[in-house]
Design an enzyme around this catalytic site. Structure first.
Site, PDB file in Angstrom:
ATOM      1  N   TYR A 112     145.241  21.297  27.902  1.00  0.00           N
ATOM      2  CA  TYR A 112     145.418  22.713  28.269  1.00  0.00           C
ATOM      3  C   TYR A 112     146.886  23.107  28.398  1.00  0.00           C
ATOM      4  O   TYR A 112     147.209  24.289  28.518  1.00  0.00           O
ATOM      5  CB  TYR A 112     144.705  23.045  29.596  1.00  0.00           C
ATOM      6  CG  TYR A 112     143.213  22.843  29.594  1.00  0.00           C
ATOM      7  CD1 TYR A 112     142.521  22.573  28.418  1.00  0.00           C
ATOM      8  CD2 TYR A 112     142.477  22.904  30.771  1.00  0.00           C
ATOM      9  CE1 TYR A 112     141.142  22.361  28.424  1.00  0.00           C
ATOM     10  CE2 TYR A 112     141.107  22.710  30.785  1.00  0.00           C
ATOM     11  CZ  TYR A 112     140.455  22.427  29.602  1.00  0.00           C
ATOM     12  OH  TYR A 112     139.096  22.224  29.620  1.00  0.00           O
ATOM     13  N   HIS A 132     137.836  13.462  27.523  1.00  0.00           N
ATOM     14  CA  HIS A 132     137.604  14.880  27.205  1.00  0.00           C
ATOM     15  C   HIS A 132     136.512  15.095  26.141  1.00  0.00           C
ATOM     16  O   HIS A 132     135.663  15.982  26.284  1.00  0.00           O
ATOM     17  CB  HIS A 132     138.925  15.507  26.751  1.00  0.00           C
ATOM     18  CG  HIS A 132     138.983  16.987  26.896  1.00  0.00           C
ATOM     19  ND1 HIS A 132     140.139  17.663  27.180  1.00  0.00           N
ATOM     20  CD2 HIS A 132     138.021  17.945  26.800  1.00  0.00           C
ATOM     21  CE1 HIS A 132     139.887  18.960  27.253  1.00  0.00           C
ATOM     22  NE2 HIS A 132     138.608  19.149  27.024  1.00  0.00           N
TER      23      HIS A 132
HETATM   24  N1  LIG Z   1     135.372  19.748  28.757  1.00  0.00           N
HETATM   25  C1  LIG Z   1     135.514  20.618  27.786  1.00  0.00           C
HETATM   26  O1  LIG Z   1     135.508  20.288  26.590  1.00  0.00           O
HETATM   27  C2  LIG Z   1     135.677  22.073  28.134  1.00  0.00           C
HETATM   28  C3  LIG Z   1     135.484  23.045  27.141  1.00  0.00           C
HETATM   29  C4  LIG Z   1     135.614  24.381  27.505  1.00  0.00           C
HETATM   30  C5  LIG Z   1     135.935  24.719  28.810  1.00  0.00           C
HETATM   31  N2  LIG Z   1     136.150  23.748  29.755  1.00  0.00           N
HETATM   32  C6  LIG Z   1     136.509  24.084  31.164  1.00  0.00           C
HETATM   33  O2  LIG Z   1     135.566  25.010  31.670  1.00  0.00           O
HETATM   34  C7  LIG Z   1     136.233  26.173  32.118  1.00  0.00           C
HETATM   35  C8  LIG Z   1     135.354  27.394  31.993  1.00  0.00           C
HETATM   36  O3  LIG Z   1     134.923  27.597  30.675  1.00  0.00           O
HETATM   37  P1  LIG Z   1     135.509  28.737  29.719  1.00  0.00           P
HETATM   38  O4  LIG Z   1     136.890  29.041  30.127  1.00  0.00           O
HETATM   39  O5  LIG Z   1     135.267  28.268  28.331  1.00  0.00           O
HETATM   40  O6  LIG Z   1     134.523  29.978  29.922  1.00  0.00           O
HETATM   41  P2  LIG Z   1     133.853  30.785  31.148  1.00  0.00           P
HETATM   42  O7  LIG Z   1     134.381  30.339  32.447  1.00  0.00           O
HETATM   43  O8  LIG Z   1     132.376  30.773  30.912  1.00  0.00           O
HETATM   44  O9  LIG Z   1     134.315  32.267  30.830  1.00  0.00           O
HETATM   45  C9  LIG Z   1     135.650  32.679  30.983  1.00  0.00           C
HETATM   46  C10 LIG Z   1     135.706  34.130  30.526  1.00  0.00           C
HETATM   47  O10 LIG Z   1     134.854  34.927  31.359  1.00  0.00           O
HETATM   48  C11 LIG Z   1     135.588  36.002  31.950  1.00  0.00           C
HETATM   49  N3  LIG Z   1     135.107  36.152  33.325  1.00  0.00           N
HETATM   50  C12 LIG Z   1     135.339  35.338  34.384  1.00  0.00           C
HETATM   51  N4  LIG Z   1     134.689  35.765  35.490  1.00  0.00           N
HETATM   52  C13 LIG Z   1     134.037  36.891  35.129  1.00  0.00           C
HETATM   53  C14 LIG Z   1     133.194  37.796  35.825  1.00  0.00           C
HETATM   54  N5  LIG Z   1     132.892  37.633  37.113  1.00  0.00           N
HETATM   55  N6  LIG Z   1     132.687  38.862  35.135  1.00  0.00           N
HETATM   56  C15 LIG Z   1     132.965  39.023  33.830  1.00  0.00           C
HETATM   57  N7  LIG Z   1     133.752  38.206  33.119  1.00  0.00           N
HETATM   58  C16 LIG Z   1     134.284  37.141  33.757  1.00  0.00           C
HETATM   59  C17 LIG Z   1     137.044  35.591  31.872  1.00  0.00           C
HETATM   60  O11 LIG Z   1     137.840  36.728  31.667  1.00  0.00           O
HETATM   61  P3  LIG Z   1     138.968  37.192  32.740  1.00  0.00           P
HETATM   62  O12 LIG Z   1     140.039  36.139  32.692  1.00  0.00           O
HETATM   63  O13 LIG Z   1     139.371  38.522  32.180  1.00  0.00           O
HETATM   64  O14 LIG Z   1     138.280  37.283  34.059  1.00  0.00           O
HETATM   65  C18 LIG Z   1     137.077  34.720  30.613  1.00  0.00           C
HETATM   66  O15 LIG Z   1     137.251  35.517  29.454  1.00  0.00           O
HETATM   67  C19 LIG Z   1     137.500  26.196  31.261  1.00  0.00           C
HETATM   68  O16 LIG Z   1     138.464  27.092  31.736  1.00  0.00           O
HETATM   69  C20 LIG Z   1     137.880  24.744  31.305  1.00  0.00           C
HETATM   70  O17 LIG Z   1     138.492  24.427  32.558  1.00  0.00           O
HETATM   71  C21 LIG Z   1     136.000  22.431  29.430  1.00  0.00           C
END
Ligand SMILES: NC(=O)c1ccc[n+]([C@@H]2O[C@H](COP(=O)([O-])OP(=O)(O)OC[C@H]3O[C@@H](n4cnc5c(N)ncnc54)[C@H](OP(=O)(O)O)[C@@H]3O)[C@@H](O)[C@H]2O)c1
Length: 280
Positions: A53, A111
């Site tokens: 990241y 990862h």
């Molecule tokens: N292990 C892996 O391979 C892997 C892969 C992907 C992700 N991850 C981890 O998982 C975390 C979360 O997954 P993600 O970032 O893919 O997606 P997510 O948390 O499902 O969604 C993030 C998105 O949702 C929006 N959001 C957040 N809260 C909200 C709410 N209450 N209402 C409406 N929209 C909202 C955010 O926009 P705003 O910023 O505008 O609020 C952002 O665009 C990552 O950040 C990372 O740490 C791990």
């Protein structure tokens, strides 16, 4: 911004993982540090990062700026598959700790699977990071059921979780069952389907009945199954929203209605480090 109450933890092979963490993918620089700091001030106690990241320094800055005691915070980082050869894994772990400016992380994950380096080489190296005191707990991410089974046979230290994509649009029941069978937690990444859940009609209708947003219903659906969620937001006002999940409960009928949103096209992150990733 409303302060949040205590966040429950899930017990997994000796680890206590707070059920809500802050995802930080794509957060960088001052924005990242500020969101991490604010989340911790509000009551979050779990932060998810990864060497990939490119924000571990910023996460570390946020942790220190929050003033919250280090031993109250659960910090996860992840090693990128190009560093899965034993010496590379050890070097990468030291580099993560240097960037975070921490002496140990609470959870160190592989990862993504790397089919080019056998787990029989990588897992002993990962276990050594625990016995050497660089990681309090270890686990995996994006592991299929078959890979979980292989990993638990090899590991000489408990694997505490599999962090996988998990939200109502994707049926992850087999991985969740495999984790449970081995005493591992499931950690849901992209738990609000990258924000898509906010416009969902079913989640919106159920949310209206509970005076909650669609995103909160989506997250509640997961934590009610003791699945850890790590929603990401760059917006300070959404930090409280995403953690206000413990003052209501979904009925069995509502849980079933949400589970029925799963569909074969529900996966968002369909990627593999090298070669093809077969999810089933
Ligand atoms: N292990 C892996 O391979 C892997 C892969 C992907 C992700 N991850 C981890 O998982 C975390 C979360 O997954 P993600 O970032 O893919 O997606 P997510 O948390 O499902 O969604 C993030 C998105 O949702 C929006 N959001 C957040 N809260 C909200 C709410 N209450 N209402 C409406 N929209 C909202 C955010 O926009 P705003 O910023 O505008 O609020 C952002 O665009 C990552 O950040 C990372 O740490 C791990």
């Amino acid at each position: 911004m409303t302060s949040i109450g205590p966040i429950p933890s899930v017990a997994a092979s000796g680890a206590n993982i707070p059920l809500i963490g802050l995802g930080t993918w794509e957060l960088r620089g001052r924005t990242c540090a500020r969101v991490v700091e604010q989340a911790l001030r509000l009551g979050y106690r779990h932060i998810d990062t990864a060497e990939m990241y490119d924000n571990e320094r910023d996460v570390g800055d946020g942790v220190r700026a929050s003033g919250v005691k280090r031993n109250e915070i659960f910090v996860t980082t992840k090693i990128w598959p190009s560093h899965f050869a034993p010496r590379a894994l050890e070097r990468a772990t030291h580099d993560c700790l240097m960037r975070l400016r921490l002496s140990e992380v609470d959870l160190l994950l592989l990862h993504w699977p790397n089919p080019q380096i056998p787990l029989s080489e990588t897992l002993p190296a990962l276990c050594k990071m625990k016995t050497d005191g660089l990681a309090r707990n270890i686990g995996v991410s994006n592991f299929t059921v078959a890979l979980i089974e292989e990993a638990v046979q090899i590991a000489t230290e408990p694997l505490v979780c599999d962090q996988v994509e998990c939200h109502p649009y994707l049926d992850q029941s087999k991985v969740i069952a495999a984790c449970r069978a081995h005493g591992m937690a499931t950690v849901a990444y992209s738990p609000i389907a990258r924000g898509n859940a906010k416009n969902d009609a079913v989640l919106g209708r159920i949310g209206a009945a509970h005076e909650k947003s669609a995103a909160q219903i989506c997250l509640r659906y997961l934590v009610q199954q003791e699945i850890v969620v790590i929603p990401r937001t760059s917006k300070l006002e959404r930090l409280s929203e995403n953690a206000a999940l413990f003052d209501f409960a979904l009925s069995d009928e509502e849980m079933a209605e949400i589970a029925a949103l799963a569909n074969p096209e529900g996966r968002i992150v369909d990627w593999s480090y090298s070669g093809s990733m077969k999810w089933d």
